[in-house]
Design an enzyme around this catalytic site. Structure first.
Site, short mmCIF file in Angstrom:
data_model
loop_
_atom_site.label_atom_id
_atom_site.label_comp_id
_atom_site.label_asym_id
_atom_site.label_seq_id
_atom_site.Cartn_x
_atom_site.Cartn_y
_atom_site.Cartn_z
N ARG A 1 57.91 75.82 -13.04
CA ARG A 1 57.87 75.62 -14.50
C ARG A 1 56.45 75.61 -15.03
O ARG A 1 56.20 75.98 -16.18
CB ARG A 1 58.58 74.30 -14.86
CG ARG A 1 58.43 73.96 -16.30
CD ARG A 1 59.35 72.86 -16.86
NE ARG A 1 59.84 71.85 -15.97
CZ ARG A 1 59.18 70.75 -15.58
NH1 ARG A 1 57.93 70.53 -15.98
NH2 ARG A 1 59.74 69.86 -14.79
N TYR B 1 59.67 83.06 -42.18
CA TYR B 1 60.90 83.40 -41.44
C TYR B 1 61.88 82.24 -41.57
O TYR B 1 61.52 81.09 -41.29
CB TYR B 1 60.48 83.64 -39.99
CG TYR B 1 61.57 83.95 -39.00
CD1 TYR B 1 62.35 85.10 -39.12
CD2 TYR B 1 61.79 83.11 -37.92
CE1 TYR B 1 63.32 85.40 -38.20
CE2 TYR B 1 62.77 83.40 -36.98
CZ TYR B 1 63.53 84.54 -37.12
OH TYR B 1 64.50 84.84 -36.19
N ASP C 1 52.30 83.11 -38.04
CA ASP C 1 53.30 83.95 -37.39
C ASP C 1 52.87 85.40 -37.63
O ASP C 1 52.95 85.90 -38.75
CB ASP C 1 54.68 83.66 -37.99
CG ASP C 1 55.79 84.47 -37.33
OD1 ASP C 1 55.50 85.55 -36.77
OD2 ASP C 1 56.96 84.03 -37.40
N LYS D 1 60.07 91.11 -30.37
CA LYS D 1 60.00 92.27 -31.26
C LYS D 1 59.17 93.39 -30.63
O LYS D 1 59.62 94.06 -29.75
CB LYS D 1 59.46 91.83 -32.62
CG LYS D 1 60.18 90.59 -33.20
CD LYS D 1 61.58 90.90 -33.69
CE LYS D 1 62.43 89.65 -33.99
NZ LYS D 1 61.90 88.78 -35.02
C1 LIG Z 1 62.32 87.39 -35.08
C2 LIG Z 1 61.22 86.59 -35.64
C3 LIG Z 1 60.91 85.34 -35.10
C4 LIG Z 1 61.72 84.68 -34.05
O1 LIG Z 1 61.77 85.35 -32.86
P1 LIG Z 1 62.98 85.10 -31.84
O2 LIG Z 1 62.48 85.61 -30.55
O3 LIG Z 1 64.14 85.84 -32.41
O4 LIG Z 1 63.24 83.62 -31.81
C5 LIG Z 1 59.83 84.68 -35.64
N1 LIG Z 1 59.11 85.19 -36.64
C6 LIG Z 1 59.39 86.37 -37.18
C7 LIG Z 1 58.54 86.88 -38.28
C8 LIG Z 1 60.46 87.11 -36.71
O5 LIG Z 1 60.76 88.27 -37.30
#
Ligand SMILES: *Cc1c(COP(=O)(O)O)cnc(C)c1O
Length: 389
Positions: free
Chosen positions: A54, A107, A179, A204
């Protein structure tokens, strides 16, 4: 070798140590929990570099090291999703009694985390207009622990003046989080602009193939210790196969993003010419309100943008979207395939009102030939027009 290496080169070289892995180009995948120690003394002194699955393996280290270099960070931690990365980043820099400022365009699941878990832990959450810029100064309080940013905003694509926000936040002693999933560290390096904690949903573009969930947080010197402590204390870790796939995705991030950007812009420009379209929300388009900031700060654009249609009933929008062949209807984005969703920011905003004359769609432009995607959308507009009557 030139130093520093340019970003495209760093994507290829970062985190790889072939000489330590029998010459193999890619890092090994360690499936691991227990690490064996030679002696009790070695155990007590935590002598070996790795002590427990971990807490890190050569597999996690390869991706963390690569991202640390790409982000220009002091260190990086991995989380099992983008949302988990957001939650540990926030928990690492906030205490009970703190005030947190969050962009109203954030988000939506980030908002849910703040409104539920953080509120329950005694943190006061306040949403602010994403276009506030240096004006955020007026919202800073003695107990403001952090300012959360996301640029461009989820679904609505407002660009934030991160430099101005970071300057005001730092003057008040607050930590700045961003983010940065849309641009990735290839097109925007948050830590170079005053951000303390840079977050990406690796789900993404880093992954790029819609096959893993992953989050990353890269910290500067100021925030690194608290981040890594919180990461360790909360037991966050990611399976080795997913980490491997993410580091594999990094190697092609630049070529993929370049295509997403070019195809996205081609389709966005085509959409601007359509009578069914009221406005395209894409900061790389010269007419976009965020274009100047995008031009000042970003070196590229990804393939995700919004479209405000002329007024149309939801049934007509459904007829358009349901019949699309190449665009899938689905959440997430950043993979090789194109996606579309219908969105309604009015349903969750609190600091600002989302006003648009017609429905809002969000498109992710994948790696298909843009001419085929345009044909798919053109047929969609014909269904929309037929349904509007
Ligand atoms: C998809 C997304 C997230 C979250 O990512 P996950 O891996 O789906 O939890 C966070 N911020 C933005 C801008 C996103 O598009």
């Amino acid at each position: 070798m030139p130093t520093p290496l340019r970003p495209d080169t760093v994507l290829v070289t970062a985190g790889r140590k072939p000489a330590e892995n029998h010459g193999f180009v890619n890092p090994p995948i360690y499936h691991a929990s227990t690490v064996l120690f030679d002696t009790v003394d070695a155990m007590l002194e935590r002598r070996p570099k790795y002590v427990y699955g971990r807490r890190g393996t050569p597999t996690t280290e390869a991706l963390e090291t690569a991202l640390t270099e790409i982000e220009g960070a002091a260190g990086t931690v991995l989380a099992p999703s983008g949302l988990a990365a957001i939650s540990i980043a926030l928990m690492s820099c906030l205490n009970a009694g703190d005030h947190l400022l969050v962009a109203d365009s954030v988000y939506q699941p980030t908002r849910h985390f703040c409104d539920t878990v953080l509120i329950r832990l005694g943190i006061e959450v306040e949403y602010y207009d994403p276009l506030i810029g240096a004006g955020i100064d007026a919202l800073m309080r003695p107990n403001t622990g952090a300012v959360f940013t996301e640029s461009p905003g989820s679904q609505t694509f407002e660009m934030q003046d991160i430099d101005a926000i970071a300057a005001a936040a730092h003057a008040a002693g607050a930590v700045v989080l961003m983010d940065n999933t849309w641009a990735t560290a290839l097109f925007y390096r948050p830590l170079d602009h005053g951000v303390d904690l840079s977050i990406q949903a690796g789900t993404k573009y880093i992954s790029g193939h819609s096959d893993i969930m992953l989050g990353t947080v890269s910290a500067n010197e100021r925030t690194w210790k608290a981040l890594t402590d919180t990461h360790g204390a909360t037991g966050m870790c990611v399976g080795p196969d997913d980490i491997y796939l993410a580091q594999r995705g990094l190697r092609t991030l630049s070529v993929r993003l370049d295509r997403h950007m070019r195809s996205g812009l081609e389709i966005a420009r085509w959409l601007e010419t359509r009578p069914e379209v009221n406005r395209v929300l894409h900061p790389a388009l010269p007419g976009d309100p965020g274009h100047k900031l995008w031009q000042r700060d970003f070196s590229g654009a990804s393939g995700l943008f919004g479209v405000i249609l002329e007024p149309a009933p939801l049934d007509a929008v459904k007829a358009m979207l349901d019949g699309l062949d190449l665009f899938g209807l689905g959440y997430s984005w950043g993979g090789y395939e194109s996606l579309a969703i219908w969105a309604d920011p009015r349903s969750y905003r609190t600091a600002t009102r989302w006003e648009a004359p017609g429905p809002l769609l969000r498109f992710h432009i994948g790696l298909e030939d843009p001419a085929d995607l345009i044909a798919d959308l053109e047929a969609g507009f014909a269904r929309l027009a037929a349904a509007v009557g």
